[in-house]
Design a protein around this motif. Structure first.
Motif, PDB file in Angstrom:
ATOM      1  N   TYR A   4     -18.235 -63.208  45.609  1.00 36.50           N
ATOM      2  CA  TYR A   4     -18.030 -63.444  46.943  1.00 36.50           C
ATOM      3  C   TYR A   4     -16.890 -64.585  47.199  1.00 36.50           C
ATOM      4  CZ  TYR A   4     -18.137 -63.972  52.107  1.00 36.50           C
ATOM      5  OH  TYR A   4     -17.697 -64.284  53.255  1.00 36.50           O
ATOM      6  N   LEU A   5     -17.261 -65.604  46.565  1.00 34.72           N
ATOM      7  CA  LEU A   5     -16.452 -66.822  46.667  1.00 34.72           C
ATOM      8  C   LEU A   5     -15.029 -66.553  46.144  1.00 34.72           C
ATOM      9  CD1 LEU A   5     -16.260 -69.700  47.372  1.00 34.72           C
ATOM     10  CD2 LEU A   5     -16.787 -70.576  45.035  1.00 34.72           C
ATOM     11  N   LEU A   6     -14.741 -65.673  45.184  1.00 35.35           N
ATOM     12  CA  LEU A   6     -13.370 -65.715  44.628  1.00 35.35           C
ATOM     13  C   LEU A   6     -12.681 -64.492  45.860  1.00 35.35           C
ATOM     14  CD1 LEU A   6     -11.019 -65.528  42.689  1.00 35.35           C
ATOM     15  CD2 LEU A   6     -12.320 -63.550  41.600  1.00 35.35           C
ATOM     16  N   ILE A 135     -17.226 -55.251  45.156  1.00 33.59           N
ATOM     17  CA  ILE A 135     -18.536 -54.347  45.908  1.00 33.59           C
ATOM     18  C   ILE A 135     -19.192 -53.997  44.583  1.00 33.59           C
ATOM     19  CG2 ILE A 135     -19.252 -52.443  47.012  1.00 33.59           C
ATOM     20  CD1 ILE A 135     -16.949 -52.603  48.814  1.00 33.59           C
ATOM     21  N   ASP A 136     -20.452 -54.136  44.600  1.00 28.79           N
ATOM     22  CA  ASP A 136     -21.353 -53.603  43.712  1.00 28.79           C
ATOM     23  C   ASP A 136     -22.028 -52.172  43.922  1.00 28.79           C
ATOM     24  OD1 ASP A 136     -23.356 -53.425  41.515  1.00 28.79           O
ATOM     25  OD2 ASP A 136     -24.349 -55.415  42.008  1.00 28.79           O
ATOM     26  N   PRO A 137     -21.575 -51.238  42.958  1.00 24.05           N
ATOM     27  CA  PRO A 137     -21.842 -49.916  43.128  1.00 24.05           C
ATOM     28  C   PRO A 137     -23.350 -49.802  43.154  1.00 24.05           C
ATOM     29  CG  PRO A 137     -20.046 -50.292  41.507  1.00 24.05           C
ATOM     30  CD  PRO A 137     -20.683 -51.688  41.761  1.00 24.05           C
ATOM     31  N   ALA A 138     -24.043 -50.697  42.569  1.00 25.95           N
ATOM     32  CA  ALA A 138     -25.713 -50.487  42.804  1.00 25.95           C
ATOM     33  C   ALA A 138     -26.244 -51.088  43.912  1.00 25.95           C
ATOM     34  CB  ALA A 138     -26.246 -51.363  41.376  1.00 25.95           C
ATOM     35  N   GLN A 139     -25.696 -51.548  44.636  1.00 24.24           N
ATOM     36  CA  GLN A 139     -25.922 -52.363  45.938  1.00 24.24           C
ATOM     37  C   GLN A 139     -25.578 -51.352  47.257  1.00 24.24           C
ATOM     38  OE1 GLN A 139     -28.253 -54.541  46.287  1.00 24.24           O
ATOM     39  NE2 GLN A 139     -28.313 -54.615  43.682  1.00 24.24           N
ATOM     40  N   PRO A 140     -26.142 -51.246  48.355  1.00 22.49           N
ATOM     41  CA  PRO A 140     -25.682 -50.669  49.440  1.00 22.49           C
ATOM     42  C   PRO A 140     -24.340 -50.773  49.912  1.00 22.49           C
ATOM     43  CG  PRO A 140     -27.794 -51.718  50.039  1.00 22.49           C
ATOM     44  CD  PRO A 140     -27.572 -52.242  48.736  1.00 22.49           C
ATOM     45  N   THR A 147     -19.582 -56.733  55.462  1.00 22.21           N
ATOM     46  CA  THR A 147     -19.605 -58.228  55.058  1.00 22.21           C
ATOM     47  C   THR A 147     -17.992 -58.572  54.777  1.00 22.21           C
ATOM     48  OG1 THR A 147     -21.569 -58.243  54.367  1.00 22.21           O
ATOM     49  CG2 THR A 147     -20.127 -60.058  53.750  1.00 22.21           C
ATOM     50  N   LEU A 148     -17.405 -57.886  53.891  1.00 19.84           N
ATOM     51  CA  LEU A 148     -16.124 -58.236  53.313  1.00 19.84           C
ATOM     52  C   LEU A 148     -14.878 -58.153  54.453  1.00 19.84           C
ATOM     53  CD1 LEU A 148     -15.902 -56.595  49.996  1.00 19.84           C
ATOM     54  CD2 LEU A 148     -16.348 -59.049  50.519  1.00 19.84           C
ATOM     55  N   TYR A 152     -13.028 -61.071  56.496  1.00 19.94           N
ATOM     56  CA  TYR A 152     -11.231 -61.130  56.401  1.00 19.94           C
ATOM     57  C   TYR A 152     -10.870 -61.361  57.970  1.00 19.94           C
ATOM     58  CZ  TYR A 152      -6.528 -59.338  55.627  1.00 19.94           C
ATOM     59  OH  TYR A 152      -5.210 -59.375  55.321  1.00 19.94           O
ATOM     60  N   SER A 153     -11.627 -60.465  58.906  1.00 25.44           N
ATOM     61  CA  SER A 153     -11.115 -60.466  60.272  1.00 25.44           C
ATOM     62  C   SER A 153     -11.246 -61.780  60.634  1.00 25.44           C
ATOM     63  CB  SER A 153     -11.722 -59.239  61.073  1.00 25.44           C
ATOM     64  OG  SER A 153     -11.392 -58.250  60.532  1.00 25.44           O
ATOM     65  N   THR A 154     -12.500 -62.415  60.326  1.00 19.68           N
ATOM     66  CA  THR A 154     -12.965 -63.790  61.039  1.00 19.68           C
ATOM     67  C   THR A 154     -11.871 -64.741  60.415  1.00 19.68           C
ATOM     68  OG1 THR A 154     -15.049 -63.419  60.887  1.00 19.68           O
ATOM     69  CG2 THR A 154     -14.469 -65.680  60.857  1.00 19.68           C
ATOM     70  N   LEU A 155     -11.397 -64.507  58.826  1.00 21.77           N
ATOM     71  CA  LEU A 155     -10.319 -65.327  58.435  1.00 21.77           C
ATOM     72  C   LEU A 155      -9.083 -65.427  59.384  1.00 21.77           C
ATOM     73  CD1 LEU A 155     -10.992 -65.098  54.701  1.00 21.77           C
ATOM     74  CD2 LEU A 155     -11.404 -66.993  56.068  1.00 21.77           C
ATOM     75  N   VAL A 156      -8.639 -64.381  59.769  1.00 20.83           N
ATOM     76  CA  VAL A 156      -7.549 -64.087  60.539  1.00 20.83           C
ATOM     77  C   VAL A 156      -7.540 -64.804  61.899  1.00 20.83           C
ATOM     78  CG1 VAL A 156      -6.279 -62.175  61.811  1.00 20.83           C
ATOM     79  CG2 VAL A 156      -6.965 -61.807  59.731  1.00 20.83           C
ATOM     80  N   ILE A 157      -8.600 -64.654  62.257  1.00 16.68           N
ATOM     81  CA  ILE A 157      -8.547 -65.535  63.815  1.00 16.68           C
ATOM     82  C   ILE A 157      -8.667 -67.007  63.604  1.00 16.68           C
ATOM     83  CG2 ILE A 157     -10.145 -65.962  65.577  1.00 16.68           C
ATOM     84  CD1 ILE A 157     -11.157 -63.152  65.420  1.00 16.68           C
ATOM     85  N   VAL A 158      -9.230 -67.420  62.482  1.00 16.58           N
ATOM     86  CA  VAL A 158      -9.425 -69.008  62.242  1.00 16.58           C
ATOM     87  C   VAL A 158      -8.061 -69.557  61.785  1.00 16.58           C
ATOM     88  CG1 VAL A 158     -10.651 -70.764  60.872  1.00 16.58           C
ATOM     89  CG2 VAL A 158     -11.977 -68.786  61.830  1.00 16.58           C
ATOM     90  N   ILE A 159      -7.664 -68.692  60.619  1.00 13.67           N
ATOM     91  CA  ILE A 159      -6.385 -69.209  60.054  1.00 13.67           C
ATOM     92  C   ILE A 159      -5.210 -69.284  61.181  1.00 13.67           C
ATOM     93  CG2 ILE A 159      -4.574 -68.786  58.567  1.00 13.67           C
ATOM     94  CD1 ILE A 159      -7.157 -68.048  56.557  1.00 13.67           C
TER      95      ILE A 159
END
Length: 203
Positions: A4-6, A135-140, A147-148, A152-159
């Motif tokens: 997630y950090l990357l 995205i991990d295929p083993a997770q929902p 979340t992703l 991304y949308s939050t980063l658009v607003i902040v940046i």
């Protein structure tokens, strides 16, 4: 969810990179001030949500395919980032000179930003080529995807709000050839780094 950090760093670089949305935000800030940029900024963020929703089905199919398909998708994402780097490096200096003043209403600026994002290939290719890597295929799937996308949308607003504030304080520098060229070179170098990271990522 993995790496997630990357993803956060790559998404931040993508949103930060000079492009149609950044040019619109800076131009609106120079003409209308911070308040006059908010409609366009929220329009760009809303456009990102729509593009992501449209691509969700395709992404789900891609995540269910073979390791070979995953490798092809990974290389496609890396190639796209390298392409952005080359284009930014070779591009002429960005120009943010003020344009004739038009209606600064929130609604008009929102529609302008929404339309711009829906026709922006950078956002479309980012969602289709880069998202699956995190995205991990083993997770929902829905929770990870939401979340992703919201990140991304939050980063658009902040940046973009940060860009608007910066534009008012650095009006003369932004309108210089040196300032526009420096922004392009920094973004190009960042895309090279993240493209290399993506190309060497493991499933």
């Amino acid at each position: 969810m993995k790496l997630y950090l990357l993803f956060l760093l790559m998404a931040t670089t993508t949103v930060l990179s000079p492009g149609p949305g950044v040019v619109m935000t800076l131009s609106n800030a120079l003409r209308f001030g911070l308040r006059g940029t908010l409609g366009g900024i929220f329009g760009i963020a809303g456009g990102a949500l729509l593009v992501a929703a449209i691509s969700a089905t395709s992404l789900g199919i891609l995540l269910a395919t073979s390791a070979l398909a995953f490798t092809a998708l990974k290389l496609l994402g890396a190639a796209y980032l390298f392409y952005l780097a080359i284009r930014l490096w070779r591009a002429p200096p960005f120009s943010f000179a003020a344009q004739p003043t038009r209606d600064a209403s929130f609604g008009r600026r929102f529609v302008e930003g929404l339309s711009l994002q829906l026709t922006n290939p950078k956002a479309i290719f980012f969602f289709l080529s880069v998202f699956p890597q995190f995205i991990d295929p083993a997770q929902p799937y829905p929770l990870q995807f939401a979340t992703l996308v919201l990140t991304y949308s939050t980063l658009v607003i902040v940046i973009h709000c940060g860009y608007a504030l910066f534009a008012r304080r650095a009006k003369g520098w932004l309108q210089s050839e040196r300032g526009g060229r420096l922004l392009g070179k920094i973004s190009a170098g960042s895309f090279v780094y993240f493209g290399a990271s993506l190309a060497t990522a493991q499933r």
